[in-house]
Design an enzyme around this catalytic site. Structure first.
Site, short mmCIF file in Angstrom:
data_model
loop_
_atom_site.label_atom_id
_atom_site.label_comp_id
_atom_site.label_asym_id
_atom_site.label_seq_id
_atom_site.Cartn_x
_atom_site.Cartn_y
_atom_site.Cartn_z
N SER A 143 0.72 -1.28 0.00
CA SER A 143 -0.02 0.12 0.02
C SER A 143 0.97 1.36 -0.09
O SER A 143 1.94 1.13 0.66
CB SER A 143 -0.92 0.08 1.28
OG SER A 143 -1.43 1.17 1.46
N TYR A 168 -2.37 -0.31 9.92
CA TYR A 168 -2.85 -0.63 8.80
C TYR A 168 -1.22 -0.72 7.94
O TYR A 168 -0.93 -1.57 7.43
CB TYR A 168 -3.75 -0.15 7.92
CG TYR A 168 -3.75 -0.44 6.49
CD1 TYR A 168 -4.12 -1.77 6.05
CD2 TYR A 168 -3.60 0.46 5.38
CE1 TYR A 168 -4.33 -1.91 4.79
CE2 TYR A 168 -3.85 0.03 4.03
CZ TYR A 168 -4.07 -1.19 3.66
OH TYR A 168 -4.03 -1.47 2.28
#
Length: 340
Positions: A143, A168
């Site tokens: 990501s 995350y």
């Protein structure tokens, strides 16, 4: 090839499965269909792939597609240490595309355990199965969140990414470190893909594109964080999947010969768009002005993202290029059709 696509009921996994099938690959889709967002959307994506609800809702049972001979689906948790190896043993995959993850920056503040279960324990299980069942190439989702507090733009894969600002992001950075270790120790070719703000039809309801469109249509105010002073490298879903498939299809042989088993790429539009300009484009397509609730920046959010995609261009002769105008129009058209 026979390819395992995890997260197949998810946004990127659904599209990736569809494209791989159209090219002629055999795909086994895996997803746990959790309730992080509306499961109806996930089941409807699977319906598009020819898998019916009552079949897909049963855990650890492989069900065939009614539309595609080359597609089957299994509902399974990646963190299941007993069932996942059984799947690898019985299906004899050539390559693995791991797109399954507990997504979302803000949700990681509320439910950190789910990120550890799916993104760390689940990813370790994938690595172990790749090691034990002679997988030729593991491609996995990372990501743009890993860039965290980095100030230099555009973000390059050569940059230091030791400053994540959400759990995350930390789990995604951990995935890259874990993959590096397995590549080094066991000579498993692994490729991490740092996705930049993916949007498009069938997109996730927790992301800006969906949230803004839904709120404007329903006459609700939209939440504009950091008082609108945000920029994102918005990347259309077709561009993301084109990159994923090119990397999946190109054998890792050359890297193996050069002893480069580990690699990470950015997949982004190489263009940073102001959030307020993005909102204007949605307003234009809906022919309706948004009611804006201007708010401070949220914990875990970064002010700007922008992808350097030089490596993608050099190694795969590929550069995402869908304009924000076309991308937003395509999403809004889908939204109107899907929600009637």
């Amino acid at each position: 090839m026979k390819i395992l696509v995890t997260g197949a009921a998810g946004f990127i996994g659904f599209y990736t499965s569809k494209v791989l099938l159209n090219i002629g690959h055999t795909v086994v889709g895996l997803d746990n269909i959790n309730d992080y967002y509306d499961t109806n959307l996930k089941f409807n994506r699977l319906k598009e792939l020819g898998v019916v609800n009552n079949e897909a809702s049963v855990f650890n049972k492989i069900c065939a597609s009614e539309k595609h001979d080359g597609f089957s689906f299994i509902r399974m948790n990646l963190e299941d240490r007993e069932e996942l190896p059984k799947l690898f043993k019985s299906e004899n995959f050539d390559v693995v595309c791991n797109l399954a993850a507990q997504a979302g920056v803000r949700y990681s503040l509320e439910n950190p355990e789910s990120y550890v279960d799916s993104n760390l324990v689940g990813f370790l299980n994938i690595l172990e199965c790749c090691r034990n069942y002679s997988i030729k190439h593991l491609v996995y989702a990372s990501s743009s969140s890993v860039y965290g507090l980095n100030k230099k733009v555009p973000f390059s894969t050569d940059d230091n990414v030791d400053h994540p600002i959400s759990l995350y992001a930390a789990t995604k950075k951990s995935n890259e470190l874990m993959a590096h270790t397995y590549s080094h120790l066991f000579k498993i070719p692994t490729t991490g893909l740092r996705f930049f703000t993916v949007y498009g039809p069938w997109g996730r309801p927790d992301m800006a594109m969906f949230l803004f469109t839904d709120a404007i249509v329903n006459n609700k105010p939209i939440k504009v964080f950091n008082y609108g002073k945000m920029e994102r490298d918005f990347t259309f879903i077709d561009d993301i999947v084109e990159g994923v498939v090119r990397i999946l299809e190109k054998p890792a042989n050359q890297r193996i010969e050069n002893n480069q088993f580990y690699k990470v790429y950015n997949i982004g539009n190489n263009n940073s768009i102001k959030l307020l300009d993005f909102i204007k484009e949605i307003e234009l397509n809906l022919e309706k002005e948004a009611k804006k609730n201007m708010l401070p920046i949220q914990p875990g959010d970064v002010e700007r993202t922008w992808a350097n995609v030089d490596d993608l261009i050099n190694d795969y002769d590929y550069r995402p290029n869908t304009s924000i105008e076309l991308g937003v129009k395509t999403f809004v058209d889908w939204y109107k059709s899907y929600y009637k």
